[in-house]
Write a protein that holds these residues in place. Structure first.
Motif, PDB file in Angstrom:
ATOM      1  N   HIS A  78     -52.910  -7.125  -6.644  1.00 16.16           N
ATOM      2  CA  HIS A  78     -53.073  -6.638  -5.270  1.00 16.16           C
ATOM      3  C   HIS A  78     -52.046  -5.572  -4.926  1.00 16.16           C
ATOM      4  CE1 HIS A  78     -56.373  -8.892  -3.505  1.00 16.16           C
ATOM      5  NE2 HIS A  78     -56.038  -9.874  -4.321  1.00 16.16           N
ATOM      6  N   LEU A  79     -50.815  -5.761  -5.407  1.00 12.76           N
ATOM      7  CA  LEU A  79     -49.777  -4.756  -5.126  1.00 12.76           C
ATOM      8  C   LEU A  79     -50.139  -3.426  -5.786  1.00 12.76           C
ATOM      9  CD1 LEU A  79     -46.519  -6.895  -5.407  1.00 12.76           C
ATOM     10  CD2 LEU A  79     -47.502  -5.896  -3.331  1.00 12.76           C
ATOM     11  N   HIS A 111     -51.363 -17.189  -8.606  1.00 12.48           N
ATOM     12  CA  HIS A 111     -51.227 -16.447  -7.353  1.00 12.48           C
ATOM     13  C   HIS A 111     -50.259 -15.276  -7.526  1.00 12.48           C
ATOM     14  CE1 HIS A 111     -51.901 -16.192  -3.009  1.00 12.48           C
ATOM     15  NE2 HIS A 111     -50.618 -15.913  -2.870  1.00 12.48           N
ATOM     16  N   LEU A 126     -49.758  -9.433  -8.182  1.00 14.00           N
ATOM     17  CA  LEU A 126     -49.355  -8.170  -8.827  1.00 14.00           C
ATOM     18  C   LEU A 126     -50.531  -7.193  -8.832  1.00 14.00           C
ATOM     19  CD1 LEU A 126     -47.245  -9.386 -11.907  1.00 14.00           C
ATOM     20  CD2 LEU A 126     -46.412  -8.407  -9.754  1.00 14.00           C
ATOM     21  N   ARG A 139     -57.019 -16.927  -3.002  1.00 17.33           N
ATOM     22  CA  ARG A 139     -56.822 -17.622  -1.732  1.00 17.33           C
ATOM     23  C   ARG A 139     -56.569 -19.116  -1.964  1.00 17.33           C
ATOM     24  NH1 ARG A 139     -59.846 -16.495   3.895  1.00 17.33           N
ATOM     25  NH2 ARG A 139     -58.450 -14.741   3.722  1.00 17.33           N
ATOM     26  N   VAL A 171     -44.937 -26.051  -2.106  1.00 21.39           N
ATOM     27  CA  VAL A 171     -43.694 -25.734  -1.398  1.00 21.39           C
ATOM     28  C   VAL A 171     -43.224 -26.952  -0.601  1.00 21.39           C
ATOM     29  CG1 VAL A 171     -42.695 -24.301   0.427  1.00 21.39           C
ATOM     30  CG2 VAL A 171     -44.105 -23.246  -1.336  1.00 21.39           C
ATOM     31  N   ALA A 196     -48.850 -23.613  -1.185  1.00 19.36           N
ATOM     32  CA  ALA A 196     -48.224 -24.080   0.057  1.00 19.36           C
ATOM     33  C   ALA A 196     -47.943 -25.586  -0.032  1.00 19.36           C
ATOM     34  CB  ALA A 196     -49.129 -23.772   1.242  1.00 19.36           C
ATOM     35  N   LEU A 205     -49.181 -21.418  -8.684  1.00 17.54           N
ATOM     36  CA  LEU A 205     -48.110 -20.460  -8.391  1.00 17.54           C
ATOM     37  C   LEU A 205     -48.190 -19.253  -9.326  1.00 17.54           C
ATOM     38  CD1 LEU A 205     -45.374 -19.861  -6.879  1.00 17.54           C
ATOM     39  CD2 LEU A 205     -44.246 -21.020  -8.770  1.00 17.54           C
ATOM     40  N   MET A 243     -53.175 -21.406  -1.109  1.00 17.16           N
ATOM     41  CA  MET A 243     -53.127 -22.626  -0.293  1.00 17.16           C
ATOM     42  C   MET A 243     -52.520 -23.787  -1.091  1.00 17.16           C
ATOM     43  SD  MET A 243     -56.533 -22.536   2.093  1.00 17.16           S
ATOM     44  CE  MET A 243     -57.779 -22.255   0.867  1.00 17.16           C
TER      45      MET A 243
END
Lengths: 126, 132
Positions: free
Chosen positions: B91-92, B84, B89, B31, B41, B38, B81, B35
């Motif tokens: 989590h997928l 995360h 991966l 998590r 980005v 972000a 990055l 953040m």
């Protein structure tokens, strides 16, 4: 009275009235992020120390511009969904939560439009 | 009126109750790195917008990223990055209903930490290698 069966009404929708759409889109964008972010990392590394003219020249290639645009759409969509969950988990006041969720959507939209504008502007020639 | 006394019922467990575990740390890291990414980005959009604006503005932004503080932000962004992405991966895999075997979960947690640091350092070595 609705003619729909209870199962028909609830299918795809939970108590939040949006069902699994959020969860699903988070996964869809997670998968699209994998190749797109690899592309982005290569793009950034290839342009470290590059002049502005070199970056503009690269983005004038339509494939690069389209991939870059897709990257920002995918990443920002994923980012908005993720930050939304964080806000819903930690911001509890009604006003504060609503304000934070709105800000999340607005800032994401601003970043997305700014990124696409920059990409298209460079792609079409300054 | 009698004084209201709170029943000593067990409460729902919360963060302080649990013994810190690697898997818990990874959940928090996933998590937190999301953040942090972000923020990265925002930096990326700033960089692209600067490239689309003017030579003077682009040079200013490049100087910011060339400064030690800018480099530090970018290094943190790179690690967040990659961490995360690798965590994602896992989590997928879990989303397909696989990979819940505890030794495997622990192994993937370690692989994500070691892998994220290794990939980050590798990317920066490549980055400094290609820089003029």
């Amino acid at each position: 009275m609705s003619m729909r069966t209870p199962l028909g009404r609830v299918r795809g929708l939970g108590s939040a009235k949006s069902g699994t759409e959020h969860w699903w889109l988070q996964r869809v964008t997670a998968i699209s992020n994998i190749p797109l972010v690899i592309f982005l990392v290569i793009f950034v590394i290839r342009h470290l120390g590059a002049s502005r003219a070199e970056i503009v020249a690269s983005i004038s290639n339509p494939f690069v511009a389209i991939l870059l645009a897709l990257t920002f759409v995918s990443v920002l969509w994923h980012m908005r969904l993720g930050l939304q969950v964080v806000i819903e988990d930690y911001v509890h006041g009604h006003v504060a939560k609503f304000a934070a969720l709105l800000a999340n959507s607005f800032v994401t939209a601003l970043l997305g439009v700014a990124a696409l504008y920059a990409i298209l502007k460079m792609s079409f020639g300054l | 009126m009698t004084k209201t006394e709170h029943a000593r019922r067990p409460l729902s467990p919360h963060l302080q109750i649990y013994r810190p575990m690697l898997t818990m740390l990874m959940s928090i890291f996933h998590r937190a790195t999301g953040m942090a990414t972000a923020v990265g980005v925002v930096l990326l959009v700033w960089w692209l917008s600067a490239a689309a604006t003017s030579d003077a503005y682009f040079d200013m932004v490049q100087r910011f990223f060339g400064h030690w503080f800018g480099r530090m932000l970018l290094f943190g962004f790179t690690w967040a990055l990659v961490h995360h992405a690798l965590g994602g991966l896992r989590h997928l895999l879990w989303d397909t209903g696989r990979g819940f075997d505890l030794p495997l979960v622990e192994w993937m947690a370690r692989a994500t930490i070691i892998g994220s640091v290794a990939v980050t350092i590798l990317l920066w070595i490549i980055g400094y290698g290609v820089m003029p």
